[in-house]
Design an enzyme around this catalytic site. Structure first.
Site, mmCIF file in Angstrom:
data_model
loop_
_atom_site.group_PDB
_atom_site.id
_atom_site.type_symbol
_atom_site.label_atom_id
_atom_site.label_comp_id
_atom_site.label_asym_id
_atom_site.label_seq_id
_atom_site.Cartn_x
_atom_site.Cartn_y
_atom_site.Cartn_z
ATOM 1 N N ARG A 1 64.851 20.004 24.372
ATOM 2 C CA ARG A 1 64.599 18.897 25.304
ATOM 3 C C ARG A 1 64.605 17.572 24.547
ATOM 4 N NH1 ARG A 1 59.604 19.736 29.156
ATOM 5 N NH2 ARG A 1 60.639 18.002 30.221
ATOM 6 N N CYS B 1 54.761 14.024 25.427
ATOM 7 C CA CYS B 1 55.423 15.292 25.781
ATOM 8 C C CYS B 1 56.172 15.054 27.085
ATOM 9 C CB CYS B 1 54.381 16.409 25.907
ATOM 10 S SG CYS B 1 53.085 16.055 27.129
#
Length: 283
Positions: free
Chosen positions: A180, A238
């Site tokens: 990611r 995050c």
């Protein structure tokens, strides 16, 4: 004070003269709903069995406000958070222990919020519920009202501009999975990639196979290798400020203070004016 507690230590504390308030924050990041499957139900898991005396806390409703421009899990309203914590029995003079289903992310979110709002004694059960060797209960306790009044601190919290600046002046860790960070896949947010200058530091590398944190010296060596040397200001983000809280917790175990960008990638990527970096290189 250590930020984590072992199951053995918890059992001893629960049998002591001043047992901790115990919060069950079972939650999982799930894309099942988008596929038509029912999402994870932490409250149902709690009802099926929990550590005796634990009170369930709903991450989506009590540890975050509604998703929107500020991300998927923006900060909760401080007054509503305080009400939820007092209802769960949280008081300033009584220790608190938080656990989840073992991943540690949700428990760390509760730990971070309580610490950021001024509670002096909060720890996370290392390894979560799977580490607990004692009995489970289906009884739902009704604790006495607590007296905790949240007082958010001036430090420990980053906004988007602060995170961007820290990526240049200090070290900003991206706690998501490496793919990611690199922008190879993005199952949730509008675009893949990372904040320019951020360093990939997947939170999954902070724990061993059993879900417990690696020893403090190992964690410190890991973060120092990634740039968190003495005197360096450290921040974490995050996807939505949940797994990032777990990385802040790992840094605390290592003895390294760090701030959390709660809006994280879900807020950053929602604004097309913000720059996005892809690939393994921070820039």
């Amino acid at each position: 004070m250590n930020a984590i507690i072992s199951a053995t230590e918890l059992a001893g504390g629960l049998a002591g003269a001043n047992p901790p308030v115990l919060l069950d924050v079972r939650w999982q990041l799930s894309t099942a709903k988008a596929a038509g499957a029912p999402p994870f139900d932490g409250r149902a898991e709690y009802a099926a069995g929990h550590i005796p005396g634990a009170v369930f806390v709903d991450l989506d409703r009590e540890l975050a406000s509604a998703p929107g421009a500020r991300g998927r899990h923006p900060l909760p309203d401080v007054g509503e958070f305080g009400t939820a914590m007092r209802r769960a029995g949280v008081s300033s003079a009584r220790p608190v222990v938080v656990y989840d289903g073992g991943q540690g992310w949700a428990a760390a979110r509760a730990w971070w919020l309580l610490r950021w709002t001024g509670h002096p004694d909060v720890r996370v059960l290392d390894g979560g519920l799977p580490a607990w060797q004692g009995p489970l209960s289906t009884d739902v306790p009704v604790p006495d009202e607590g007296d905790f009044v949240p007082a958010p601190g001036a430090a420990g919290l980053l906004d988007a501009d602060g995170a961007a600046a820290l990526a240049r002046s200090g070290v900003l860790f991206d706690a998501r999975a490496g793919e990611r960070y690199r922008g190879e896949v993005e199952p949730i947010d509008p675009v893949g990639g990372h904040i320019p200058g951020a360093v990939s530091a997947p939170t999954t590398d902070n724990v061993a196979r059993d879900g417990r944190f690696r020893p403090a010296e190992e964690l410190r060596a890991r973060f120092e290798t990634l740039g968190a040397t003495d005197g360096t200001e450290v921040g974490v983000y995050c996807g939505s400020g949940v797994s990032g809280a777990h990385e802040v917790l790992a840094l605390a175990v290592a003895g390294i203070p760090a701030a959390l960008y709660v809006g994280s990638w879900s807020e950053w990527s929602s604004d097309p004016e913000r720059p996005v970096a892809v690939g393994p290189d921070p820039q």
